[in-house]
Design an enzyme around this catalytic site. Structure first.
Site, PDB file in Angstrom:
ATOM      1  N   ILE A  18       0.827  -1.198   0.000  1.00 30.18           N
ATOM      2  CA  ILE A  18       0.000   0.000   0.000  1.00 30.18           C
ATOM      3  C   ILE A  18       0.866   1.254   0.000  1.00 30.18           C
ATOM      4  O   ILE A  18       0.569   2.228  -0.700  1.00 30.18           O
ATOM      5  CB  ILE A  18      -0.952   0.000   1.207  1.00 30.18           C
ATOM      6  CG1 ILE A  18      -2.005  -1.108   1.048  1.00 30.18           C
ATOM      7  CG2 ILE A  18      -1.633   1.361   1.366  1.00 30.18           C
ATOM      8  CD1 ILE A  18      -2.892  -1.290   2.259  1.00 30.18           C
ATOM      9  N   ASP A  64      14.123   3.552  10.720  1.00 34.21           N
ATOM     10  CA  ASP A  64      13.276   2.643  11.489  1.00 34.21           C
ATOM     11  C   ASP A  64      12.353   3.497  12.351  1.00 34.21           C
ATOM     12  O   ASP A  64      12.816   4.171  13.282  1.00 34.21           O
ATOM     13  CB  ASP A  64      14.151   1.742  12.360  1.00 34.21           C
ATOM     14  CG  ASP A  64      13.353   0.723  13.160  1.00 34.21           C
ATOM     15  OD1 ASP A  64      12.116   0.860  13.234  1.00 34.21           O
ATOM     16  OD2 ASP A  64      13.974  -0.199  13.713  1.00 34.21           O
ATOM     17  N   ASN A  91       2.457   4.803   6.964  1.00 31.87           N
ATOM     18  CA  ASN A  91       1.950   3.532   6.458  1.00 31.87           C
ATOM     19  C   ASN A  91       2.660   2.316   7.042  1.00 31.87           C
ATOM     20  O   ASN A  91       2.147   1.206   6.961  1.00 31.87           O
ATOM     21  CB  ASN A  91       2.093   3.529   4.930  1.00 31.87           C
ATOM     22  CG  ASN A  91       1.785   2.178   4.321  1.00 31.87           C
ATOM     23  OD1 ASN A  91       0.629   1.790   4.197  1.00 31.87           O
ATOM     24  ND2 ASN A  91       2.837   1.444   3.949  1.00 31.87           N
ATOM     25  N   SER A 141      -6.863  -0.087  10.581  1.00 30.95           N
ATOM     26  CA  SER A 141      -7.301  -1.324   9.939  1.00 30.95           C
ATOM     27  C   SER A 141      -8.748  -1.577  10.318  1.00 30.95           C
ATOM     28  O   SER A 141      -9.185  -1.179  11.405  1.00 30.95           O
ATOM     29  CB  SER A 141      -6.448  -2.507  10.409  1.00 30.95           C
ATOM     30  OG  SER A 141      -7.027  -3.746  10.026  1.00 30.95           O
ATOM     31  N   TYR A 154      -2.828  -7.230  17.282  1.00 30.73           N
ATOM     32  CA  TYR A 154      -2.789  -6.339  16.123  1.00 30.73           C
ATOM     33  C   TYR A 154      -3.957  -5.365  16.156  1.00 30.73           C
ATOM     34  O   TYR A 154      -3.772  -4.154  15.939  1.00 30.73           O
ATOM     35  CB  TYR A 154      -2.841  -7.167  14.840  1.00 30.73           C
ATOM     36  CG  TYR A 154      -2.938  -6.358  13.572  1.00 30.73           C
ATOM     37  CD1 TYR A 154      -1.799  -5.857  12.953  1.00 30.73           C
ATOM     38  CD2 TYR A 154      -4.175  -6.097  12.974  1.00 30.73           C
ATOM     39  CE1 TYR A 154      -1.880  -5.117  11.783  1.00 30.73           C
ATOM     40  CE2 TYR A 154      -4.267  -5.356  11.813  1.00 30.73           C
ATOM     41  CZ  TYR A 154      -3.124  -4.875  11.217  1.00 30.73           C
ATOM     42  OH  TYR A 154      -3.216  -4.141  10.059  1.00 30.73           O
ATOM     43  N   LYS A 158      -4.040  -1.095  16.330  1.00 29.92           N
ATOM     44  CA  LYS A 158      -4.683  -0.238  15.340  1.00 29.92           C
ATOM     45  C   LYS A 158      -5.834   0.567  15.943  1.00 29.92           C
ATOM     46  O   LYS A 158      -6.098   1.699  15.515  1.00 29.92           O
ATOM     47  CB  LYS A 158      -5.183  -1.087  14.170  1.00 29.92           C
ATOM     48  CG  LYS A 158      -4.064  -1.731  13.355  1.00 29.92           C
ATOM     49  CD  LYS A 158      -3.191  -0.686  12.674  1.00 29.92           C
ATOM     50  CE  LYS A 158      -2.240  -1.311  11.674  1.00 29.92           C
ATOM     51  NZ  LYS A 158      -1.457  -0.308  10.918  1.00 29.92           N
ATOM     52  N   THR A 189      -1.699  -7.493  -1.264  1.00 28.88           N
ATOM     53  CA  THR A 189      -0.277  -7.187  -1.110  1.00 28.88           C
ATOM     54  C   THR A 189       0.442  -8.469  -0.701  1.00 28.88           C
ATOM     55  O   THR A 189      -0.184  -9.489  -0.413  1.00 28.88           O
ATOM     56  CB  THR A 189      -0.061  -6.125  -0.024  1.00 28.88           C
ATOM     57  OG1 THR A 189      -0.482  -6.668   1.240  1.00 28.88           O
ATOM     58  CG2 THR A 189      -0.858  -4.864  -0.328  1.00 28.88           C
ATOM     59  N   TYR A 199      -7.383 -14.755   8.589  1.00 27.58           N
ATOM     60  CA  TYR A 199      -8.610 -14.004   8.853  1.00 27.58           C
ATOM     61  C   TYR A 199      -9.839 -14.913   8.860  1.00 27.58           C
ATOM     62  O   TYR A 199     -10.887 -14.542   9.372  1.00 27.58           O
ATOM     63  CB  TYR A 199      -8.787 -12.897   7.810  1.00 27.58           C
ATOM     64  CG  TYR A 199      -7.954 -11.676   8.085  1.00 27.58           C
ATOM     65  CD1 TYR A 199      -8.474 -10.597   8.795  1.00 27.58           C
ATOM     66  CD2 TYR A 199      -6.636 -11.597   7.653  1.00 27.58           C
ATOM     67  CE1 TYR A 199      -7.704  -9.476   9.059  1.00 27.58           C
ATOM     68  CE2 TYR A 199      -5.854 -10.474   7.907  1.00 27.58           C
ATOM     69  CZ  TYR A 199      -6.396  -9.432   8.609  1.00 27.58           C
ATOM     70  OH  TYR A 199      -5.628  -8.320   8.869  1.00 27.58           O
TER      71      TYR A 199
END
Length: 254
Positions: A18, A64, A91, A141, A154, A158, A189, A199
């Site tokens: 992305i 980084d 991103n 996300s 995760y 987000k 991606t 998922y």
């Protein structure tokens, strides 16, 4: 298109996926682009070459974003190279799947260092240089607001991003700067190629393409350039009255 003509944009994690699509789209819209990467130097340099061959200006900068000193240097180098900074698209991010009993403190530190800490301090350092009309777009996300099996760590990293843009909007708005987040759904991606299967609920014995059709109104993954198009809108003057919001670009995920 020239709606970003004269603007300088910094895109973190721009070597692939992305981020790469965002850099290409912003350059297409007229922006000069600083391409950040951490380890994918060859990809970043190839992207810079491609942008220059298309008539744009670009530079690759290694940093980084989990290290504040490197983030500060990244932003300052972009400003020194082009004399200004108008847009930050944060991103850089990493995935993580694990059941509760297997999450370690090291996992927590690693995921939050990139997805949350890295984005907060990228915004902090960019904001020091942005002028009125500046734009910040962070990356969230759809997982932040959806239940996905074994995706707790995760998703939490987000969800924090969503809260950041809500709270920073008022502060930055006093300076005429907008801050929003984009929350992509499944996107085609290399990260998705590795993680998409996770998922799907482990008890659901359905081929992945069929699962995608069952859980997305458009029945497919997004293309990176489709996510980039939403980002390009958020950094344009057309979105000047949108701030503090997380925009879901998920094809109608349910």
């Amino acid at each position: 298109m020239t709606r970003l003509s004269g603007k300088v944009a910094l895109v973190t994690g721009a070597g692939r996926g992305i981020g790469r699509a965002v850099a290409l789209r912003l350059a297409e819209d007229g922006a000069t682009v600083a391409v950040n990467f951490r380890s994918s130097a060859a990809d970043a340099e190839h992207l810079v070459t491609e942008l220059e061959e298309r008539g744009g200006q670009a530079v690759a900068i290694r940093a980084d974003v989990t290290d504040l000193a490197e983030t500060k240097r990244l932003v300052e180098q972009a400003v020194e190279t082009y004399g200004r900074l108008d847009i930050l698209v944060s991103n850089a991010g990493i995935e993580h799947f694990a059941p509760l009993g297997e999450i370690t403190p090291e996992d927590f530190d690693r995921v939050f260092a990139v997805n949350t800490k890295g984005q907060l301090f990228a915004a902090q350092q960019a904001a020091r240089h942005l002028r009125p009309g500046g734009r910040i777009v962070l990356t969230s996300s759809v997982s932040a607001t959806r239940s996905v099996f074994h995706h707790t760590l995760y998703a939490a990293s987000k969800a924090a991003v969503n809260s950041m843009v809500v709270n920073l909007a008022a502060e930055l708005g006093q300076r005429g700067i907008t801050i929003n987040a984009i929350a992509p759904g499944g996107t085609a991606t290399d990260m998705a190629a590795t993680n998409a299967v996770h998922y799907r609920h482990p008890l659901l014995d359905v081929p992945l393409p069929e699962w995608e059709k069952m859980h997305c109104a458009l029945g497919r993954l997004a293309r990176p350039e489709e996510i980039a198009a939403v980002t390009a809108f958020l950094v344009s003057d057309d979105a000047c009255y949108i701030t503090g919001r997380t925009i879901e670009a998920d094809g109608g995920f349910f």
